[in-house]
Design a protein around this motif. Structure first.
Motif, short mmCIF file in Angstrom:
data_model
loop_
_atom_site.label_atom_id
_atom_site.label_comp_id
_atom_site.label_asym_id
_atom_site.label_seq_id
_atom_site.Cartn_x
_atom_site.Cartn_y
_atom_site.Cartn_z
N GLU B 110 44.55 27.00 48.51
CA GLU B 110 43.22 27.44 48.93
C GLU B 110 43.03 28.94 48.82
N ASP B 111 43.43 29.48 47.67
CA ASP B 111 43.26 30.91 47.43
C ASP B 111 41.79 31.30 47.53
N GLU B 112 41.52 32.41 48.25
CA GLU B 112 40.13 32.84 48.40
C GLU B 112 39.76 33.94 47.41
N VAL B 113 40.75 34.67 46.96
CA VAL B 113 40.51 35.78 46.04
C VAL B 113 41.71 35.86 45.11
N VAL B 114 41.44 36.26 43.86
CA VAL B 114 42.54 36.48 42.93
C VAL B 114 42.45 37.91 42.41
N PHE B 115 43.53 38.65 42.51
CA PHE B 115 43.62 39.99 41.95
C PHE B 115 44.31 39.87 40.59
N VAL B 116 43.59 40.24 39.51
CA VAL B 116 44.07 40.02 38.15
C VAL B 116 44.23 41.33 37.40
N ASP B 117 45.36 41.49 36.74
CA ASP B 117 45.49 42.63 35.84
C ASP B 117 44.52 42.45 34.68
N ARG B 118 43.87 43.54 34.29
CA ARG B 118 42.90 43.44 33.19
C ARG B 118 43.55 42.84 31.94
N SER B 119 44.79 43.22 31.67
CA SER B 119 45.46 42.73 30.46
C SER B 119 45.68 41.22 30.50
N LEU B 120 45.53 40.60 31.67
CA LEU B 120 45.76 39.15 31.80
C LEU B 120 44.46 38.36 31.90
N LEU B 121 43.33 39.03 31.76
CA LEU B 121 42.05 38.32 31.87
C LEU B 121 41.91 37.23 30.82
N GLY B 122 42.45 37.50 29.63
CA GLY B 122 42.36 36.51 28.55
C GLY B 122 43.05 35.20 28.93
N VAL B 123 44.11 35.29 29.73
CA VAL B 123 44.81 34.08 30.19
C VAL B 123 44.10 33.48 31.39
N PHE B 124 43.66 34.37 32.30
CA PHE B 124 43.16 33.89 33.57
C PHE B 124 41.72 33.38 33.51
N TRP B 125 40.86 34.14 32.85
CA TRP B 125 39.43 33.86 32.98
C TRP B 125 39.02 32.44 32.56
N PRO B 126 39.63 31.89 31.50
CA PRO B 126 39.24 30.52 31.10
C PRO B 126 39.45 29.49 32.21
N LEU B 127 40.27 29.81 33.22
CA LEU B 127 40.54 28.85 34.29
C LEU B 127 39.57 28.97 35.45
N VAL B 128 38.83 30.07 35.51
CA VAL B 128 38.20 30.46 36.77
C VAL B 128 37.22 29.42 37.30
N ASP B 129 36.51 28.75 36.41
CA ASP B 129 35.52 27.78 36.89
C ASP B 129 36.15 26.50 37.41
N ARG B 130 37.45 26.34 37.19
CA ARG B 130 38.15 25.16 37.71
C ARG B 130 38.75 25.43 39.10
N LEU B 131 38.66 26.67 39.55
CA LEU B 131 39.28 27.02 40.84
C LEU B 131 38.26 26.81 41.95
N SER B 132 38.50 25.85 42.82
CA SER B 132 37.41 25.45 43.72
C SER B 132 37.28 26.33 44.96
N THR B 133 38.32 27.08 45.33
CA THR B 133 38.22 27.87 46.57
C THR B 133 38.09 29.37 46.33
N VAL B 134 38.25 29.80 45.09
CA VAL B 134 38.26 31.24 44.79
C VAL B 134 36.83 31.79 44.74
N LYS B 135 36.56 32.78 45.62
CA LYS B 135 35.21 33.35 45.67
C LYS B 135 35.14 34.70 44.96
N HIS B 136 36.29 35.38 44.84
CA HIS B 136 36.29 36.73 44.27
C HIS B 136 37.41 36.88 43.25
N VAL B 137 37.08 37.60 42.19
CA VAL B 137 38.10 37.97 41.20
C VAL B 137 38.08 39.50 41.11
N ILE B 138 39.19 40.11 41.51
CA ILE B 138 39.23 41.58 41.51
C ILE B 138 40.12 42.03 40.35
N VAL B 139 39.54 42.83 39.48
CA VAL B 139 40.24 43.24 38.26
C VAL B 139 40.95 44.57 38.47
#
Lengths: 540, 540
Positions: B110-139
């Motif tokens: 039940e992660d509420e926020v994900v802190f992502v390194d900019r260099s990893l956005l290419g890996v992470f971002w395609p998943l974001v709409d499948r994450l049901s509890t995450v409200k914030h993505v901090i780059v």
């Protein structure tokens, strides 16, 4: 949300099991009258298990107090574990206390049995009929031919052990259960009891294994010269067992020459004792091979810079100062030199080593204004009462109404020491709170003033106490012991001090005394001086 | 009788305060796209306090899960403390897991926020709409020009920090409160969540400061090459902060040449990574000045003797093996050489270093018969499932019905590793329980058989799995990858093995395969092989 980690309690049984299983071939060397006794941790563990059975068979209560009156020996180490691992409480009696104090603390702790070294029967036995709760006296024969009393209470340690089978230690569920107690001889009133828990002892032992603290490792040969009845020999015994280090125990042979011989002969790597010990031992180390030695740990009272430097020059190793007290298990700070001082001069380093060092992990320190309790900055200038908190710092004394005076409302120990703390965390003691002289709303450090006075070539010893003054509230009284045959006047002293201390510190009052009175553990007893000069008023 | 020690809880706030107060001048060097960023612990502490305010302002629940998707950086270290010190729970997402697994664990925690390194956005971002509890993505902008999505959920780390004021951390009364969680990718089913407490993390950090463990000290420059999302970078980050050691963070530059350059340039004293890393780095270390280096720590999977010896020959320093797993925080054993081996030959020492080492203080180990659960002796011969207990060993998985399979009734973790333990406590892994081949009531170690097979000059890789056999219950199937262009027959293999393994281990079945399938973290995936050969029966 709760963590999902094992509720594994921190108990001494873990430390014991560790040595028994992992370090069965390592062990303890003990000096006895007939020479050096050696025992492996494997043998020691079997004997310790048998000792637990002996405690059962003696009928000691499940959480009964098991007292010791003993030197540093392997047998004492058996008691260090058999008592707490069987659920009981080890109580180390300080053999150097005044008889009345020993009687008081044995009664206060309700000791049920006392384990006494045969060589100490002459000190202990005269007290025995005054001890109201002690049912058994077990004599540990160290080969010194003291007469063993023919008395129904007395039994022989080895005879009991030989007849006992090794016990399985019970599982202790509560890590906060008492493991040991030790009384601290305050300078006013009766000694006060500190009660260590299994948790505090295990964590303090871990602390001793940390690199920047005592750094005890499996490769060490650790010699606690500091007695096992004095603040747990600074925790080094339990730490050595946890690490699997060998222990070297001086037994009753505490003379400087014997200590020096042992350091060389047993290739000691870490030795620990009070300044008086190291002062005496230094000349005896001349010409010895000390190539194994890596740390000489010193605490109990401030280490003079000159002593540490003398070690550095002669032995190639300065003294490592540590600070703590019975209430702090005892180690709270160690004087390791931080890497920022890699390029410091010898003089700067010597000065740094004269401080008490930085707090080890899990210990928190602060300094507070002795009058208002306000927290003071770490600027190396502000002097305040040193206060401590952490998992191995006491929160109260055992059944003692005086606890309230020694702990703050938020649970910190008031150490009674006055210190500065530098911005990089080095603690430097400057006095005891009760010895500060309050003059015109400012504090005069009696210790610093004494040190300045003792720098005078015609003065052997000096102690400073505060005496009442109508205008300034208190003023310092200099109690001075001149060097043999010398005479010292107030004017001469003031002139000497004028360049060394602030002008308002200069004493107007001087007493020539024969010697500075000492406490049972050899510290200056200012309490006695204050009683002696109770009527004295300051000269305007 | 209870101890009378402070009820001071073991929390990460103590470690944080320690660095802020005692080691403000020490700090962290992080490799970023534009070069090396440097920050002192003083600055880091201020930023970490601001980050706690940011978590408040984002509306993260008081014990909400704060996820990270990031390399080893100083910012990641800010999150390591801001989340738990503000009462929240850090959740390090493993960037190398399969996307479905990442989605599963972020939802499960039940992660509420994900802190992502900019260099990893290419890996992470395609998943974001499948994450049901995450409200914030901090780059966290590491200078790698990945496109930052224009999305209301996305905010910039530095912008948020710049606007925040530093927080006072709350006093955490309960040391068993969750501090962090990490999922372990089992080879069957979904990953399982391990929840660390403040207490377990503090004690594990103390463990890392112990001389015979990682021995982290204030003088160190520690480089965790092992990722901070992989079992907490083995606890080295918290340990370094506790000790006041400098940290050297490789950021996204995980290539062998970059690691080697960093080791020399930053005068690293202790570096830690999995065997694959050290295999790659070794050739890059040629000709470099590594005089500061004192320990190359390696774990994650068994360290080949040849790798450690290659380091000893080229760098002058053998590899220090450690063993543990996500469930053990992770460090449980380290391969320090005990003093009893002071006179051992190079060959004996190399063999000893190929073992996983001895348990560090506060960790208890045992081996048990995989079938009956009966405890087995420490004789270096008996092979049993390795089980562990201690204050930093898990007792359950987070909201997971599979917990019962992994923990014994008396609370020990079933590691799934098969090991021998020598009388002096050295653990040596021989297999995974589920990979053992049970033949005629006896166990065949698949790993040992594989090693024997891979010693064949014509064989590049091999994996052994059990296949059903009517008479023997199971028999080994050798899945073999020949060296380029070579051919291998069963007879030739059996002949080669005949002198190397017991006769009843000799496989009757051989499969030539193109490559051994690997898991997402690069280990042999025998699960895949078992699926592939599910129908296969043993040849009589």
């Amino acid at each position: 949300m709760q963590g999902l980690m094992s509720q594994y309690p921190l108990t001494l049984t873990h430390i014991f099991n560790r040595a028994e299983r992992l370090f069965a071939d390592k062990g303890v060397a003990t000096v006895q009258a007939g020479g050096i006794d050696r025992i492996t941790y494997g043998e020691w563990a079997q004997r310790t298990r048998k000792l637990a059975t002996v405690l059962d068979e003696l009928g000691i209560s499940p959480d009964g107090r098991v007292a010791t009156f003993a030197w540093n020996t392997a047998r004492h180490l058996e008691l260090y574990f058999a008592a707490p691992c069987s659920g009981r409480v080890l109580h180390t009696l300080n053999i150097r206390l005044f008889p009345d104090d020993i009687v008081y603390i044995a009664d206060h702790a309700e000791d049920e049995v006392v384990f006494v070294d045969r060589s100490l029967l002459g000190v202990f036995w005269p007290l025995v009929d005054r001890l109201s709760t002690v049912k058994h006296v077990i004599v540990m024969d160290d080969g010194v031919p003291e007469e063993v009393p023919d008395d129904p209470r007395v039994q022989d340690y080895e005879t009991l052990l030989a007849a006992a089978s090794p016990a399985e230690f019970p599982v202790l569920e509560d890590e906060n259960q008492a493991a040991a107690m030790c009384y601290t001889s305050g300078t006013t009133g009766h000694p006060k009891g500190v009660v260590y828990s299994h948790r505090s002892t295990v964590l303090h032992s871990m602390g001793a294994l940390v690199v920047d603290a005592a750094a005890v490792s499996e490769k060490d040969r650790v010699m606690p010269v500091v007695p096992m009845f004095h603040a747990n020999a600074w925790g080094l015994c339990q730490a050595a067992v946890m690490a699997g280090a060998n222990l070297v125990m001086p037994g009753p042979k505490m003379q400087p020459a014997a200590i020096a011989e042992l350091m060389e002969g047993e290739k000691v790597t870490l030795a620990a004792g009070v300044p008086t010990i190291w002062m005496g031992v230094l000349p005896e180390l001349k010409g010895r091979d000390l190539s194994s030695l890596r740390d000489i740990v010193c605490g109990g009272s401030a280490v003079p810079k000159s002593l540490s430097e003398a070690y550095r020059e002669q032995v190639g190793l300065p003294i490592l100062q540590a600070w703590g007290m019975t209430e702090t298990s005892p180690v709270a700070t160690t004087g390791r030199i931080k890497s920022q001082f890699a390029d410091a001069s010898d003089e700067e380093l010597a000065d740094l080593r004269a401080a008490q060092g930085t707090p080890i992990p899990l210990v928190e320190l602060r300094i507070a204004d002795p009058a208002t309790g306000e927290e003071l900055p770490w600027d190396g200038e502000a002097r305040g009462e040193l206060q401590a908190i952490g998992p191995w710092i006491a929160r109260a004394y055992y059944n003692d109404e005086r606890s309230d005076d020694s702990f703050t409302e938020d649970g910190w120990l008031r150490t009674g020491d006055v210190a500065t703390i530098s911005p990089n965390g080095y603690v430097r003691l400057v006095d005891r709170t009760k010895d500060l002289v309050k003059s015109g709303g400012e504090w005069i450090s009696s210790v610093e003033l004494e040190n300045a006075i003792m720098a005078h070539p015609k003065i052997a010893e000096a102690a400073v106490i505060g005496i009442p003054d109508e205008k300034w509230s208190e003023r310092p009284l200099a109690c001075v012991v001149p060097e043999n045959g010398e005479e010292v006047t107030l004017d001469e002293l003031r002139e000497f001090l004028a360049e060394r201390v602030p002008k308002w510190w200069l004493p107007n009052d001087l007493e020539i005394i024969e010697e500075v009175p000492k406490t049972s553990v050899g510290k200056f007893s200012k309490k006695t001086l204050r009683e002696q000069f109770a009527e004295r008023k300051a000269t305007a």
